[in-house]
Enzyme design. Structure first.
Site, PDB file in Angstrom:
ATOM      1  N   PHE A 230     -12.711   1.650  -5.560  1.00 49.65           N
ATOM      2  CA  PHE A 230     -12.405   1.503  -6.982  1.00 49.65           C
ATOM      3  C   PHE A 230     -13.628   1.643  -7.875  1.00 49.65           C
ATOM      4  CE2 PHE A 230      -8.889  -1.033  -5.052  1.00 49.65           C
ATOM      5  CZ  PHE A 230      -7.852  -0.222  -5.469  1.00 49.65           C
TER       6      PHE A 230
ATOM      7  N   LEU B 281     -22.908   1.373  -1.186  1.00 48.65           N
ATOM      8  CA  LEU B 281     -23.415   2.611  -0.578  1.00 48.65           C
ATOM      9  C   LEU B 281     -24.586   3.191  -1.377  1.00 48.65           C
ATOM     10  CD1 LEU B 281     -20.078   4.316   0.562  1.00 48.65           C
ATOM     11  CD2 LEU B 281     -21.560   2.727   1.783  1.00 48.65           C
TER      12      LEU B 281
ATOM     13  N   PRO C 141     -16.581   3.847  -8.968  1.00 53.91           N
ATOM     14  CA  PRO C 141     -17.125   5.200  -8.836  1.00 53.91           C
ATOM     15  C   PRO C 141     -18.609   5.165  -8.480  1.00 53.91           C
ATOM     16  CG  PRO C 141     -16.222   4.823 -11.065  1.00 53.91           C
ATOM     17  CD  PRO C 141     -16.052   3.552 -10.286  1.00 53.91           C
TER      18      PRO C 141
ATOM     19  N   TYR D 157       0.870  -1.179   0.000  1.00 57.18           N
ATOM     20  CA  TYR D 157       0.000   0.000   0.000  1.00 57.18           C
ATOM     21  C   TYR D 157       0.908   1.231   0.000  1.00 57.18           C
ATOM     22  CZ  TYR D 157      -3.896  -3.057   1.421  1.00 57.18           C
ATOM     23  OH  TYR D 157      -4.854  -4.037   1.491  1.00 57.18           O
TER      24      TYR D 157
ATOM     25  N   PRO E 241     -15.871  -3.951   2.477  1.00 60.44           N
ATOM     26  CA  PRO E 241     -17.182  -3.976   3.146  1.00 60.44           C
ATOM     27  C   PRO E 241     -18.085  -2.829   2.708  1.00 60.44           C
ATOM     28  CG  PRO E 241     -15.512  -3.131   4.641  1.00 60.44           C
ATOM     29  CD  PRO E 241     -14.782  -3.635   3.428  1.00 60.44           C
TER      30      PRO E 241
HETATM   31  N1  LIG Z   1      -6.763  -8.887   1.326  1.00 60.93           N
HETATM   32  C1  LIG Z   1      -6.908  -8.117   0.264  1.00 60.93           C
HETATM   33  O1  LIG Z   1      -6.571  -8.486  -0.857  1.00 60.93           O
HETATM   34  C2  LIG Z   1      -7.480  -6.734   0.421  1.00 60.93           C
HETATM   35  C3  LIG Z   1      -7.948  -6.066  -0.715  1.00 60.93           C
HETATM   36  C4  LIG Z   1      -8.476  -4.811  -0.558  1.00 60.93           C
HETATM   37  C5  LIG Z   1      -8.558  -4.228   0.703  1.00 60.93           C
HETATM   38  N2  LIG Z   1      -8.100  -4.913   1.793  1.00 60.93           N
HETATM   39  C6  LIG Z   1      -8.217  -4.322   3.150  1.00 60.93           C
HETATM   40  O2  LIG Z   1      -9.591  -4.109   3.395  1.00 60.93           O
HETATM   41  C7  LIG Z   1      -9.796  -2.762   3.809  1.00 60.93           C
HETATM   42  C8  LIG Z   1     -11.172  -2.303   3.383  1.00 60.93           C
HETATM   43  O3  LIG Z   1     -11.268  -2.284   1.982  1.00 60.93           O
HETATM   44  P1  LIG Z   1     -11.175  -0.936   1.138  1.00 60.93           P
HETATM   45  O4  LIG Z   1     -10.594   0.157   1.957  1.00 60.93           O
HETATM   46  O5  LIG Z   1     -10.491  -1.270  -0.145  1.00 60.93           O
HETATM   47  O6  LIG Z   1     -12.674  -0.637   0.750  1.00 60.93           O
HETATM   48  P2  LIG Z   1     -13.956  -0.262   1.613  1.00 60.93           P
HETATM   49  O7  LIG Z   1     -13.660  -0.235   3.068  1.00 60.93           O
HETATM   50  O8  LIG Z   1     -15.047  -1.125   1.108  1.00 60.93           O
HETATM   51  O9  LIG Z   1     -14.284   1.201   1.090  1.00 60.93           O
HETATM   52  C9  LIG Z   1     -13.384   2.263   1.183  1.00 60.93           C
HETATM   53  C10 LIG Z   1     -14.076   3.417   0.480  1.00 60.93           C
HETATM   54  O10 LIG Z   1     -15.230   3.797   1.232  1.00 60.93           O
HETATM   55  C11 LIG Z   1     -15.137   5.189   1.557  1.00 60.93           C
HETATM   56  N3  LIG Z   1     -15.713   5.348   2.885  1.00 60.93           N
HETATM   57  C12 LIG Z   1     -15.219   4.886   4.058  1.00 60.93           C
HETATM   58  N4  LIG Z   1     -16.036   5.219   5.067  1.00 60.93           N
HETATM   59  C13 LIG Z   1     -17.063   5.905   4.534  1.00 60.93           C
HETATM   60  C14 LIG Z   1     -18.214   6.527   5.062  1.00 60.93           C
HETATM   61  N5  LIG Z   1     -18.481   6.472   6.368  1.00 60.93           N
HETATM   62  N6  LIG Z   1     -19.051   7.157   4.207  1.00 60.93           N
HETATM   63  C15 LIG Z   1     -18.800   7.197   2.883  1.00 60.93           C
HETATM   64  N7  LIG Z   1     -17.721   6.627   2.323  1.00 60.93           N
HETATM   65  C16 LIG Z   1     -16.845   5.985   3.128  1.00 60.93           C
HETATM   66  C17 LIG Z   1     -13.683   5.532   1.499  1.00 60.93           C
HETATM   67  O11 LIG Z   1     -13.533   6.888   1.167  1.00 60.93           O
HETATM   68  P3  LIG Z   1     -12.903   7.951   2.237  1.00 60.93           P
HETATM   69  O12 LIG Z   1     -11.433   7.685   2.267  1.00 60.93           O
HETATM   70  O13 LIG Z   1     -13.256   9.274   1.630  1.00 60.93           O
HETATM   71  O14 LIG Z   1     -13.595   7.718   3.526  1.00 60.93           O
HETATM   72  C18 LIG Z   1     -13.192   4.632   0.365  1.00 60.93           C
HETATM   73  O15 LIG Z   1     -13.476   5.246  -0.882  1.00 60.93           O
HETATM   74  C19 LIG Z   1      -8.646  -2.008   3.139  1.00 60.93           C
HETATM   75  O16 LIG Z   1      -8.434  -0.740   3.714  1.00 60.93           O
HETATM   76  C20 LIG Z   1      -7.516  -2.978   3.298  1.00 60.93           C
HETATM   77  O17 LIG Z   1      -6.930  -2.854   4.580  1.00 60.93           O
HETATM   78  C21 LIG Z   1      -7.586  -6.165   1.670  1.00 60.93           C
END
Ligand SMILES: NC(=O)c1ccc[n+]([C@@H]2O[C@H](COP(=O)([O-])OP(=O)(O)OC[C@H]3O[C@@H](n4cnc5c(N)ncnc54)[C@H](OP(=O)(O)O)[C@@H]3O)[C@@H](O)[C@H]2O)c1
Length: 364
Positions: free
Chosen positions: A219, A226, A221, A57, A214
């Site tokens: 990724f 949500l 848009p 990352y 979650p």
């Molecule tokens: N094992 C794997 O291969 C793998 C792959 C992907 C991710 N991960 C892990 O899983 C975690 C979660 O996945 P992710 O971060 O990719 O996606 P995510 O948690 O599903 O979504 C993140 C997105 O949601 C937005 N967001 C967060 N809180 C929000 C809220 N309260 N209201 C509106 N928008 C909100 C964020 O924007 P803002 O920044 O503007 O809040 C960002 O654009 C990652 O951070 C990473 O640690 C693991």
């Protein structure tokens, strides 16, 4: 806060994912360094004791921010990382799946986090199919060698527990025959339940299931989670945000769910952490329920046709994975060398894996 075991740690069910802390495309420094530090420090203030990260990352960036913001680390903080991937100079996501790559990844994580040991490290299996987010067929010979490398790192004390990520049920069964697995990290949310069989097996074995994406990921848009009509209606009804409804839904599926929503914003972090007490009441159809299945029984929208379908058969056609994963993680710049099904081809015809570019990058 409710807790669940993560190997030797007992962690709150709402943690934090650090993938949103680096710059756009999970590459380079954050747009606002102080804000990134503030997010991490606020997470600890809010009682979060489970942070998910990865060396790739940034690369390096998320780990270095965590170290700057939180080191010396609280004793109860479970720092979890993952190995099996790499980035090149352009930010392309590369597989780094050989046992030596895994070992190097663990050591890089320890160094950049300035930690003696990590609570768990996930072996991030890179898919063999056209969709790199899906596990594809098991390469038994490679997977055995990967597990040996992870077991060795645990036995030597570099990591407290072994996790697996982006795996199939078969991966999990093979791994459990050899060793203890403390967590599984697969893509899962209310519109993508492709991993339900793996999830169920984790529940049966008392393994923490840590869904990534979650909130539908950063990724897409046009976020299918949500923006889901049922989520939005429930949010309006309960006076909560769609993100809180999506997270509360995921938490409600089973007690072994550990959330790691990613955010770069203190406000979103605070929202995401305040979900434990949400009781889902009604869906847009007006049916009273606390059962998450309700969301899946709604008529599929054109954009989310697969994800909302309860039948595996229909998922196969317009599936959630194709909607979410192909445009999600890794994004469209996944290297051509990793496309196709190298593991399913006869050994003589397998593509040579691209060498990692890690050593060419300047290290901090
Ligand atoms: N094992 C794997 O291969 C793998 C792959 C992907 C991710 N991960 C892990 O899983 C975690 C979660 O996945 P992710 O971060 O990719 O996606 P995510 O948690 O599903 O979504 C993140 C997105 O949601 C937005 N967001 C967060 N809180 C929000 C809220 N309260 N209201 C509106 N928008 C909100 C964020 O924007 P803002 O920044 O503007 O809040 C960002 O654009 C990652 O951070 C990473 O640690 C693991």
């Amino acid at each position: 806060m409710q807790t669940y075991p993560l190997g030797q740690f007992s962690v709150g069910r709402v943690g934090f994912g650090a993938m949103q802390l680096p710059g756009p495309g999970v590459l380079g420094p954050p747009r606002d360094h102080d804000q990134a530090i503030a997010v991490l420090q606020r997470a600890i203030e809010l009682g979060i004791n489970h942070i998910d990260t990865a060396q790739f990352y940034g690369p390096n960036v998320a780990n270095e921010l965590i170290r700057e913001a939180l080191n010396p680390y609280p004793d109860n903080l479970a720092l979890v990382s993952k190995v099996g991937g790499d980035r090149d100079e352009q930010g392309n996501w590369l597989p780094a799946q050989q046992p030596d790559d895994l070992r190097r990844g663990i050591e890089d994580n320890l160094r950049t986090l300035a930690a003696d040991r990590l609570a768990a490290v996930n072996l991030r299996v890179m898919g063999a199919g056209d969709d790199p987010s899906s596990p594809g067929e098991v390469d038994r010979e490679l997977f055995d060698r990967q597990l040996s490398a992870m077991i060795k790192a645990r036995d030597e004390g570099l990591i407290a527990g072994i996790g697996l990520s982006s795996i199939s049920l078969e991966h999990l069964q093979i791994a459990l025959d050899r060793t203890e697995i403390v967590c599984v990290q697969n893509a899962y949310n209310l519109v993508d339940r492709t991993s339900q069989p793996v999830f169920n097996a984790c529940l049966e074995h008392g393994i923490a299931f840590v869904p990534f994406f979650p909130l539908g990921s950063a990724f897409t848009p046009d976020n299918p989670v949500l923006g889901h009509p049922a989520v939005r209606r429930e949010a309006a009804k309960l006076g909560r945000t769609p993100a809180q409804i999506a997270l509360a839904w995921t938490l409600s599926v089973a007690p072994n769910v550990l959330l790691i929503p990613g955010t770069s914003s203190v406000g979103h972090l605070e929202e995401n952490t305040a979900v434990a007490d949400i009781e889902l009441t009604t869906t847009s159809s007006g049916n009273s329920t606390t059962r998450p299945e309700r969301f899946s029984r709604r008529r599929p929208s054109p954009r989310c046709a697969g994800p909302l379908s309860a039948s595996p058969r229909s998922r196969r056609h317009a599936g959630p994975r194709s909607t979410l994963a192909s445009s999600a993680y890794p994004p469209a710049n996944w290297p051509e060398g990793h496309r196709g099904s190298p593991r399913t081809q006869p050994p003589g015809q397998r593509r040579t894996r691209r060498p990692t570019r890690w050593s060419r990058r300047p290290r901090a």
